[in-house]
Enzyme design. Structure first.
Site, PDB file in Angstrom:
ATOM      1  N   GLU A 135       0.828  -1.204   0.000  1.00  0.00           N
ATOM      2  CA  GLU A 135       0.000   0.000   0.000  1.00  0.00           C
ATOM      3  C   GLU A 135       0.870   1.266   0.000  1.00  0.00           C
ATOM      4  OE1 GLU A 135      -4.173   0.943   2.093  1.00  0.00           O
ATOM      5  OE2 GLU A 135      -2.514   0.772   3.490  1.00  0.00           O
ATOM      6  N   ALA A 274      -0.192  -2.431  10.519  1.00  0.00           N
ATOM      7  CA  ALA A 274      -0.682  -3.676   9.932  1.00  0.00           C
ATOM      8  C   ALA A 274      -1.242  -3.368   8.550  1.00  0.00           C
ATOM      9  CB  ALA A 274      -1.755  -4.311  10.816  1.00  0.00           C
ATOM     10  N   GLU A 276      -4.287  -4.928   5.608  1.00  0.00           N
ATOM     11  CA  GLU A 276      -5.504  -5.733   5.551  1.00  0.00           C
ATOM     12  C   GLU A 276      -5.571  -6.715   4.400  1.00  0.00           C
ATOM     13  OE1 GLU A 276      -6.611  -1.813   3.320  1.00  0.00           O
ATOM     14  OE2 GLU A 276      -5.376  -2.372   5.037  1.00  0.00           O
ATOM     15  N   GLU A 308      -8.052  -4.133  11.136  1.00  0.00           N
ATOM     16  CA  GLU A 308      -7.764  -4.847   9.883  1.00  0.00           C
ATOM     17  C   GLU A 308      -8.922  -5.768   9.496  1.00  0.00           C
ATOM     18  OE1 GLU A 308      -5.285  -3.676   8.310  1.00  0.00           O
ATOM     19  OE2 GLU A 308      -4.651  -2.537  10.068  1.00  0.00           O
TER      20      GLU A 308
END
Length: 856
Positions: A135, A274, A276, A308
Site C-alpha cells: 500500500e 498492519a 488488511e 484490519e
C-alpha cells in the site's frame, strides 16, 4: 523513474480503457538464501500473465513494473523489445486488441525498506524471512500489473521457495513438486495481494459460525511469526480477539466473511501497524511482546486486529475508486475497530483510548498547513502515501462516530449492509455511501457531508455561563470558533455536563443536557435554573469532534481538582483539552507539567497515564521556556521516581512510571539508580527489569555518556536478536559525541546500506533532546541534503529522513527563517517533500509560540 508517480488522471484514463479478467503470477524466491554478493541488488524471477480487455482496440496504455531488469515482454503472442517498452517503472503497450494477454518476465529486487518484497535476515540464527507490503502502490515492485485500486481482478499465485520453507498468500496453498500453488482469489485490488515466505513459526485454530438460515461458515485461522519470537507469541489471545471480532462483524454487517481462510502474520521491519490483505493480514512483529507491557499494549493490539478485520468489508470487499476516497476504508476501519473493541472484547474502555489517543493524532493533523478534507484531493501516488494520516484515520473515525449519533446506529449499520451487498467486489465513491445512508435514515446527507467530509479544520467549543443573583445558571451557551484558515462553523451534537465537588471530595456530574450546536453561539436552555457549576464540560461523553475550551471558573477547578473527577472518560477529555490548550499557547506548558505532576499519580486508566507521560515529555522538550527545561526535567524525574516507589509492586502503573522515569532521567543520581537497577545493586520492590526494560534504561545512560560502546556490545551479546540489534543501534547513535553523530548522519543520509528498521532506530538515537548544542551543525546540513535524499531514496525512507532529521531541537527564530528560506528557494520541489517540510515548520512555529507564552 519517469512515470513512477502515477497520477489520478492517468489512472482514470486507464480505468476507462481497460477491464482486467485475471492475473497469474509466478515467483521464484529460491534466490533469497545464499551468500551476499555485494554487486547490485539481490533479485528474484517474476513472471506475470495478465488477461484484460480493451474498450478501444488499437489504443495504447501501460502496465506498471519497478524492476532492475526485464527479460522478455509478450503482448498477444508478439515479442516486444524490453529495451524499447520498459523504462524502469512502466511497460508500454501499443495497438491493443479487444481481448489481450500480456506476459512479462522480469528480475525484481528484494527490498530492505519494507516496500515490495522485503527480505530480512535474522541475526539470531541467520534465517531469511520474506513478506510483501504494497500500500499504496508497491505490488509493481514484485510483479507487473495495473497498479490502481479500481482495476480489480482475481489472482492466482505460484511460488518456488527454498527447501524447508512455508509460503502463504491470500488464498489456500498447496505444495507439489517444490511449487506452492494458491487458490484463485476473488476480484481484489493489486495493493492487497500478499506473499509471506520463510521458516516462520505457524499456529492454527478455526472459527465456525452458524447463520439463522442454518448454513455454517468454517474459517481456518492461522498466526505466524519468526522462530525467534515463538517463545513470546501469545497466539491464544490473538485467536481469542479474532474470533470475538468475527462474531461481532457477522452480527452487524450481515455479509459472511468472503475470503476463505484468515491468517495473521507478524513480520519484521514493518513500516506500518498492519495491512488488511484479505486472507493474510500482516502486522508489525512488535505486537508480540518480549517483556512485560501494560493493558494498553494488549488493547492496542486488539484494536489493530479488529481494524484490519473491518477492512475485509470496508476496503477489501468494497474498495474506493481512487485514493481521494481513502476514508471509505480507513475512517471506517478506525471507527469499526473501536466499536468492535468495546462491543466484543474485554477492553470495555476503548472509547476512552479513542478520545485520548486517536483524537490527539487527529487534532494535530487538522491544524497543520497540510490539513485537508476527509475526502481529499489526491493528485498522485505521492499525495496518497502522505494521506495515510490523522485526518483520514482518526478524524474520519471521529466524524463517523458522530454520524452514528446523527442517523442512529440501526440506520448506520443497515446502510453498511446495503452498501456491501450493492457494491461487493466493486469500487465506490462518496456518493455511493451517502445514498444508502439517506435510504436508511431518511436524512439529507448532503449538508452533513459538506460540513464534515468536504471541509478542513477543527472547531473550538467554549462554555459561557451567566449566573443570576441567587447563584444559579441564568443562561449557559456554547460558543463555537474556527481558525481563520478554515472558517467553517459546523453542526455539532454535544452533551454539556455540569460538575461540582461532593462531600467525599470527588468532582462529579450533577446535570447533563444534549443540544445541537449550530453557528457561533448556541444557548442550552435545558440547563437554565440549575445550581452554578464548578466545571462545565462541553462535549461530555465525547459525542463530537472538536477542541474543548474552558471558562475561567472551570479551568480553576481543573487546576485544583482534576484528579478528583470520578468518571474516567470525562477525566480523559479534560486532560486532552488541557494538552490542546498547551499546544495552542493558551496554557503555559510549565503549568501543564505542574498539573501532570499533581494529578497523574491518581490516574486509573493506564492508557491515559502513558499518554500523559508522553505529553509531559513533549512539553518539556518543545513547549516550556528554555530557561525552565532543567528545572522541569528535575521535577518530572523526582515526580516519576516518587510515583514509581509508591506504585503497587508489580503493577502496570509501576512499569509505566519506571519507563517514564528513564525517559526524563538526567541527573547523576538518577543515572546511578538506572545503572544499579541494571546491575542488580538497586531494587524497586516488585519491578522486574526484563530485557525490554533493560534497553529502556540503557538509552538514557548512553545519551548522557554513562554507557559506552563496550556496555552496549555486552548488552547485545545478552540479547543477540533482531530486537536487540535495533535497540543497540538506537543506543549507539544516542551517545554524546561528535564522531558518533557524524557516523549516524552518514549512515542515514549518505548511504542506503541500513534497512528501514535500522534507519528508524538510528534517527531516534541521533535526535536526543539533551544534545541540542551537539546537533546544531546539522540544521544547515539538513536543508542542503533533503532534496537529494528525496530524489534518490524510496518514499518511505525519504519520509523517515525528512521528518526525523528536521532540526526541531534547534528551536529558535533562526531555524524558522532557514526553513522559510528553503521553502522559498524550492517552490518547484516535489509537493510531497514540501508538505513534509511545511508540517515540520508548523510544529516549530507552534513550539516557539508556546515558549513565548511561557516566558511572559
Amino acid at each position: 523513474m519517469p512515470g513512477e508517480n502515477l497520477t489520478r488522471d492517468e489512472a482514470r484514463e486507464r480505468a476507462a480503457l481497460l477491464s482486467v479478467d485475471g492475473y497469474e503470477v509466478s515467483l521464484d524466491l529460491r534466490s533469497a538464501v545464499g551468500e551476499e554478493t555485494g554487486d547490485g541488488p539481490r533479485t528474484f524471477r517474476s513472471v506475470t500473465t495478465i488477461r484484460f480487455r480493451c474498450n478501444e482496440p488499437g489504443a495504447s496504455t501501460f502496465a506498471d513494473l519497478i524492476a532492475p531488469s526485464v527479460t522478455s515482454v509478450s503482448l498477444n503472442g508478439r515479442d516486444l523489445d524490453p529495451g524499447e517498452v520498459f523504462d524502469g517503472s512502466r511497460v508500454l503497450l501499443e495497438d491493443l486488441a479487444a481481448e489481450n494477454e500480456l506476459v512479462v518476465d522480469a528480475r525484481c529486487a528484494y527490498s530492505r525498506t519494507g516496500e515490495g518484497m522485503h527480505r530480512f535476515v535474522d541475526p539470531e540464527d541467520g534465517e531469511v524471512y520474506l513478506y510483501t507490503q504494497y500500500e499504496p502502490a508497491d505490488s509493481r515492485r514484485v510483479f507487473a500489473n495495473f497498479e490502481q485500486p479500481d482495476l480489480k481482478a482475481p489472482f492466482r499465485f505460484e511460488v518456488r521457495a527454498p527447501e524447508g520453507w512455508t509460503v502463504w498468500s491470500n488464498g489456500v496453498g498447496e505444495q507439489t513438486d517444490g511449487v506452492w500453488r494458491f487458490a484463485e482469489t476473488k476480484a481484489i485490488s493489486t495493493y492487497i495481494t500478499c506473499v509471506v515466505a520463510g521458516p516462520y513459526h505457524y499456529v492454527t485454530d478455526s472459527y465456525s459460525r452458524t447463520f439463522p438460515d442454518g448454513t455454517t461458515l468454517e474459517i481456518p485461522l492461522g498466526a505466524l511469526c519468526r522462530k525467534g519470537l515463538a517463545p513470546y507469541f501469545d497466539s491464544d489471545d490473538v485467536f481469542l480477539v479474532t474470533k470475538q471480532g468475527l462474531d461481532f462483524f457477522h452480527d452487524h454487517v450481515d455479509y459472511p466473511y468472503p475470503f476463505g481462510k484468515y491468517d495473521q502474520a507478524f513480520v519484521p521491519e514493518y513500516n506500518l501497524g498492519a495491512m488488511e490483505n484479505p486472507g493474510l493480514v500482516t502486522f508489525r512483529e512488535e505486537f508480540i511482546f518480549r517483556g512485560k507491557v501494560t493493558k494498553a499494549s494488549y488493547e492496542g493490539r486488539a484494536n489493530v486486529i479488529l481494524h484490519e478485520m473491518a477492512h475485509m468489508w470496508f476496503g477489501d470487499l468494497v474498495t474506493m475508486e481512487w485514493w481521494d476516497d481513502l476514508w471509505l476504508k480507513e475512517s471506517f476501519a478506525d471507527f469499526m475497530g473501536a466499536f468492535a473493541l468495546v462491543g466484543a472484547t474485554r477492553f470495555q474502555d476503548g472509547w476512552i483510548t479513542f478520545a485520548n489517543r486517536r483524537k490527539a493524532w487527529a487534532y494535530r493533523a487538522d491544524q497543520l498547513p497540510s490539513t485537508h478534507p476527509i475526502t481529499a484531493d489526491i493528485r498522485d501516488l505521492q499525495d496518497a502515501k502522505l494521506n495515510f494520516d490523522g485526518i483520514t484515520y482518526a478524524k474520519g473515525a471521529s466524524v463517523l462516530k458522530q454520524l452514528v449519533a446523527y442517523v442512529g446506529q440501526d440506520a448506520f449499520l443497515e446502510g453498511a449492509r446495503r452498501y456491501f451487498k450493492r457494491h461487493a467486489y466493486g469500487n465506490t465513491r462518496l456518493g455511493d455511501l451517502l445514498s444508502v445512508l439517506e435510504e436508511t435514515s431518511g436524512r439529507d446527507m448532503g449538508g452533513w457531508a459538506r460540513s464534515w467530509l468536504q471541509t478542513a479544520g477543527v472547531n473550538s467549543l467554549t462554555p459561557q455561563v451567566l449566573l443570576d443573583a441567587e447563584g444559579r445558571v441564568d443562561e449557559l451557551a456554547v460558543l463555537q470558533e474556527a481558525a481563520e484558515s478554515h472558517p467553517e462553523l459546523r453542526p455539532h451534537r454535544v452533551a454539556v455536563g455540569l460538575y461540582r465537588g461532593t462531600s467525599e471530595g470527588s468532582l462529579e456530574r450533577y446535570a447533563r443536557a444534549e443540544v445541537d450546536v449550530d453557528g457561533a453561539r448556541t444557548v442550552v436552555g435545558e440547563l437554565a435554573g440549575v445550581e452554578a457549576p464548578e466545571l462545565v464540560l462541553v462535549n461530555d461523553d465525547d459525542l463530537t469532534y472538536c477542541k474543548i475550551r474552558f471558562d475561567e471558573t472551570s479551568l480553576a477547578a481543573l487546576r485544583e481538582h482534576l484528579g478528583a473527577m470520578t468518571d474516567p472518560l470525562a477525566r480523559a477529555l479534560c486532560w486532552s483539552a488541557l494538552w490542546n490548550m498547551t499546544r495552542d499557547a493558551l496554557l503555559p506548558a510549565r503549568e501543564f507539567v505542574e498539573i501532570v505532576l499533581r494529578f497523574a499519580g491518581r490516574e486509573s486508566d493506564i492508557g491515559v497515564l502513558q499518554m500523559l507521560h508522553a505529553w509531559a515529555n513533549s512539553s518539556l522538550v518543545h513547549y516550556v521556556a528554555p530557561g525552565w527545561r532543567e528545572t522541569g526535567g528535575r521535577l518530572l524525574a523526582e515526580g516519576a521516581l516518587r510515583e514509581l516507589r509508591s506504585a503497587e509492586p508489580g503493577s502496570e502503573h509501576q512499569l509505566a512510571w519506571a519507563r517514564f522515569f528513564a525517559t526524563v532521567a538526567s541527573a547523576p543520581e538518577d543515572l546511578r539508580l538506572l545503572r544499579g537497577l541494571l546491575e542488580g545493586t538497586e531494587k524497586v520492590d516488585g519491578l522486574e527489569v526484563d530485557q525490554e526494560l533493560r534497553w529502556a534504561f540503557l538509552e538514557p545512560l548512553a545519551a548522557h555518556g554513562a554507557a559506552d560502546e563496550s556496555v552496549l556490545a555486552a548488552e547485545l551479546a545478552r540479547d543477540d536478536t533482531a530486537s536487540g540489534k535495533r535497540h543497540q543501534v538506537r543506543c549507539l547513535a544516542a551517545r554524546p559525541s561528535q564522531a558518533v553523530k557524524a557516523q549516524a548522519w552518514a549512515q542515514v543520509v549518505e548511504s542506503d546500506a541500513l534497512s528501514n528498521a535500522l534507519v528508524e532506530a538510528t534517527i531516534a538515537g541521533f535526535t536526543q533532546a539533551s544534545q541540542r548544542e551537539l546537533l546544531a551543525p546539522y540544521a544547515e546540513r539538513y536543508f542542503a541534503v533533503i532534496e537529494r535524499v528525496w530524489a534518490e531514496r524510496s518514499i518511505q525512507i525519504g519520509m523517515d529522513v525528512v521528518r526525523g532529521l528536521f532540526p526541531s531541537l534547534q528551536d529558535s527564530p533562526g531555524t524558522l527563517e532557514a526553513t522559510d528560506a528553503w521553502l522559498a528557494a524550492h517552490e518547484g520541489a516535489a509537493p510531497a517533500l514540501r508538505r513534509l517540510v511545511l508540517e515540520a515548520r508548523d510544529d516549530l512555529a507552534r513550539a516557539l509560540r508556546a515558549q513565548a507564552l511561557a516566558n511572559d
